[in-house]
Design an enzyme around this catalytic site. Structure first.
Site, PDB file in Angstrom:
ATOM      1  N   ARG A  50       0.896  -1.148  -0.096  1.00  0.00           N
ATOM      2  CA  ARG A  50      -0.028   0.090  -0.028  1.00  0.00           C
ATOM      3  C   ARG A  50       0.855   1.241  -0.025  1.00  0.00           C
ATOM      4  O   ARG A  50       1.141   1.657   1.131  1.00  0.00           O
ATOM      5  CB  ARG A  50      -1.155   0.074   1.117  1.00  0.00           C
ATOM      6  CG  ARG A  50      -1.726  -1.147   1.235  1.00  0.00           C
ATOM      7  CD  ARG A  50      -2.763  -1.208   2.542  1.00  0.00           C
ATOM      8  NE  ARG A  50      -3.583  -2.312   2.676  1.00  0.00           N
ATOM      9  CZ  ARG A  50      -4.398  -2.318   3.691  1.00  0.00           C
ATOM     10  NH1 ARG A  50      -4.496  -1.687   4.759  1.00  0.00           N
ATOM     11  NH2 ARG A  50      -5.068  -3.634   3.597  1.00  0.00           N
ATOM     12  N   ASP A  52       2.023   5.139  -0.110  1.00  0.00           N
ATOM     13  CA  ASP A  52       1.647   6.310   0.339  1.00  0.00           C
ATOM     14  C   ASP A  52       1.225   7.214  -0.669  1.00  0.00           C
ATOM     15  O   ASP A  52       1.683   7.119  -1.744  1.00  0.00           O
ATOM     16  CB  ASP A  52       2.511   7.121   1.370  1.00  0.00           C
ATOM     17  CG  ASP A  52       2.480   6.149   2.647  1.00  0.00           C
ATOM     18  OD1 ASP A  52       1.420   5.321   2.930  1.00  0.00           O
ATOM     19  OD2 ASP A  52       3.418   6.184   3.411  1.00  0.00           O
ATOM     20  N   ARG A 202      11.194   5.970   4.050  1.00  0.00           N
ATOM     21  CA  ARG A 202      11.465   7.366   3.710  1.00  0.00           C
ATOM     22  C   ARG A 202      12.350   7.975   5.233  1.00  0.00           C
ATOM     23  O   ARG A 202      12.807   8.904   5.287  1.00  0.00           O
ATOM     24  CB  ARG A 202      10.052   8.011   3.683  1.00  0.00           C
ATOM     25  CG  ARG A 202       9.554   8.036   2.291  1.00  0.00           C
ATOM     26  CD  ARG A 202       8.114   8.257   2.252  1.00  0.00           C
ATOM     27  NE  ARG A 202       7.877   9.626   2.644  1.00  0.00           N
ATOM     28  CZ  ARG A 202       6.591  10.240   3.272  1.00  0.00           C
ATOM     29  NH1 ARG A 202       5.720   9.405   3.109  1.00  0.00           N
ATOM     30  NH2 ARG A 202       6.610  11.449   3.467  1.00  0.00           N
TER      31      ARG A 202
END
Length: 267
Positions: A50, A52, A202
């Site tokens: 999934r 972002d 990230r």
């Protein structure tokens, strides 16, 4: 109902992420809408990851069940026709076993993060890289990245809204490389694991950027990891440079389809 694997490429900028959301455009919604043009019985599809909002993909994988048999090539062509003009493309389709699952059958996920270091803002690469104006030093980032390899409690590098049952993950690869570009340097972070925590990649990149800029010593990354405290993490990088590039399976349906095609020979 026959099951199909879809390898999907998309530009993440217009979307709120992969997962369908109320009142926000998503990649999942775009693919499902195209599928319903071919088969109105389609309700939902499952994906390997999934991503972002703003995150891109060159190798996202999803599966769907359809009411009738499709030639995989014709299925991808038909879906691409109905996906226009959204920046989403089906780059491969393959028939799979009925119990094959895009998410639960996966054994590896690979992400690539692209960081462009140069004074001038990017033009052609705008929205596809994280642009930083300062120069970065490669060697300290490579040294710091080695502290993150292996099996650890990655609480420090986990979003506060992460829904994973455990922060313990095994990081198989985190390679940092650099190549010269016009008027700057592109740094690439190649990250591989079986699965990831929310914002983990990230968080890695944002922290390593601080090392490359000289704001952090490489050993501080090891200390942050050991702290198991989200407050010890460096800044989280923006999503624009992140790509889901590969999902690995023990029985890859796309490899099997390619091998079958190569072995068919001329008619």
């Amino acid at each position: 109902m026959p099951r199909y694997a879809l390898k999907i490429e998309y530009h993440g900028a217009p979307f709120s992420g992969w997962q369908r959301q109320n009142d926000h455009p998503s990649v999942q919604e775009a693919v499902e809408a195209a599928l319903r043009r071919l088969d109105p019985s389609v309700t939902a599809i499952a994906a390997a990851g999934r991503t972002d909002a703003g995150v891109h993909a060159t190798g996202q994988v999803a599966h769907c069940d359809l009411a009738r048999d499709w030639d995989p090539f014709r299925l991808s062509e038909a879906l691409n026709y109905h996906l226009k003009p959204a920046p989403v493309a089906i780059v491969e389709a393959a028939r799979t076993a009925d119990d094959w699952h895009a998410r639960f059958s996966a054994r590896e996920r690979r992400y690539l993060f692209r960081l462009l270091s140069r004074r001038a803002p990017p033009t052609h690469e705008a929205g596809l890289v994280w642009h930083v104006r300062q120069a970065l030093d490669l060697a300290p980032m490579q040294e710091a990245a080695r502290h993150l390899l292996g099996r650890h409690d990655f609480t420090t590098f986990r979003s506060s809204i992460c829904q994973a049952e455990s922060p313990v993950k095994t990081l198989d690869r985190l390679d940092v490389s650099a190549r010269e570009t016009p008027h700057g340097t592109e740094f690439r972070f190649d990250v591989r694991a079986r699965s990831f925590l929310h914002n983990q990649v990230r968080s890695f990149v944002g922290t390593l950027e601080r090392v490359g800029a000289g704001g952090w010593d490489p050993d501080r990354v090891a200390q942050a990891l050991a702290a198991r405290d989200r407050a010890a993490c460096g800044p989280v990088s923006p999503p624009t440079g992140l790509y889901l590039v590969h999902v690995g399976y023990p029985d890859d349906p796309f490899a099997a389809a390619a091998a079958a095609g190569a072995g068919a020979g001329p008619e």
